[in-house]
Scaffold this motif. Structure first.
Motif, PDB file in Angstrom:
ATOM      1  N   HIS A 164      67.580  75.182  56.853  1.00 45.33           N
ATOM      2  CA  HIS A 164      67.684  76.372  56.017  1.00 45.33           C
ATOM      3  C   HIS A 164      68.681  77.356  56.615  1.00 45.33           C
ATOM      4  N   ALA A 182      63.320  70.565  58.489  1.00 44.09           N
ATOM      5  CA  ALA A 182      63.741  71.852  57.918  1.00 44.09           C
ATOM      6  C   ALA A 182      65.218  72.098  58.194  1.00 44.09           C
ATOM      7  N   ASP A 194      63.029  73.958  52.498  1.00 40.98           N
ATOM      8  CA  ASP A 194      61.634  74.270  52.808  1.00 40.98           C
ATOM      9  C   ASP A 194      60.843  72.971  52.703  1.00 40.98           C
ATOM     10  N   ASP A 220      65.671  74.003  47.714  1.00 41.08           N
ATOM     11  CA  ASP A 220      64.399  74.142  46.999  1.00 41.08           C
ATOM     12  C   ASP A 220      64.544  73.775  45.529  1.00 41.08           C
TER      13      ASP A 220
END
Length: 261
Positions: free
Chosen positions: A60, A58, A39, A86
């Protein structure tokens, strides 16, 4: 491995306390060409705190499989890339697997930059056996699926560990109580390295009551650790003949020699 290839760095980040970041990790993130973050908004706080201005993209669970091939091409062209989650170590119940697996397949150097990991931190302070342990990650959302996993772990010889959220921690411990004996030992760690860090150890019954009666124990992020089942050793009684022989030997030699004979 061709010398022109770049390197993929797997960088562990703090799980709560921003000071839990190694000098090597900071230096690596400053020197790489790109940072792939779970993030980017969350990462910005950490990066700014340590004066890291490297371009961040990003990466993810929703885009990593699609993005991996393109990133591998860039690394082959000489770009160095670091991936961060994170919190904690990437791939440990966090994104990163498709990219790392493809990098290994393509002969790209993958360099781990170790650091914080909630799993290891919790185990180290739990007081439970850690010589052998099994990590189950995040458990399923349904009670029946969780209890099925608990049943499968009953005969495991080591400590078993899993992550749980605040929304399901109470139901999860209730599921444990439905499978294991009330006095079975467990430990629960919440908010590791954060302001309200709590690590408690006891029987399932006692911790179940603690969670029910203390609303704080239903807040935060949890690591649950379950002690291995202790097998009761069966003591075989001596027969009358064995007892007679042992008694006779004790009149002639030491206890140790008599027992050995």
């Amino acid at each position: 491995m061709p010398t022109e290839y770049g390197t993929l760095y797997v960088v562990a980040t703090p799980i709560g306390n921003l000071a839990d970041f190694s000098l090597r990790a900071i230096e690596t993130l400053k020197q790489v060409d790109i940072i792939g973050a779970e993030d980017t908004r969350h990462a910005r706080t950490l990066l700014q705190h340590h004066g890291i201005t490297t371009h961040c993209i990003a990466l993810h669970q929703h885009n990593e499989s699609h993005a991996a091939e393109g990133l591998i091409k860039q690394i082959k062209a000489g770009i160095s890339l670091a991936i961060i989650s994170d919190a904690g170590t990437p791939l440990i119940s966090d994104p990163g697997m498709p990219l790392v697996a493809l990098a290994q397949q393509e002969g790209i150097k993958v360099s781990p930059i170790p650091g914080a990991c909630a799993l290891i931190a919790a185990l180290s302070a739990s007081g439970l056996p850690v010589t052998q342990f099994s990590f189950l990650g995040f458990l399923p959302r349904t009670s029946s699926a969780r209890q099925k996993i608990f049943q499968e772990q009953l005969n495991y010889a080591g400590t078993w560990v899993f992550y749980e959220s605040c929304h399901r921690i109470e139901a999860c411990i209730n599921d444990l109580a439905n499978v294991l004996e009330p006095e079975h030992g467990i430990a629960i760690a919440r908010e590791i390295t954060k302001l309200h860090e709590t690590i408690i150890k006891g029987s399932i019954q006692s911790l179940q009551e603690k969670i029910q009666n203390d609303s704080n124990m239903r807040r935060g992020e949890f690591v649950v650790m379950v002690a291995p089942k202790i097998e009761e050793k069966k003591v075989q009684a001596l027969s009358e003949q064995q007892l007679h022989i042992l008694t006779t030997l004790l009149t002639e030699c030491s206890i140790k020699t008599a027992v050995n004979l």
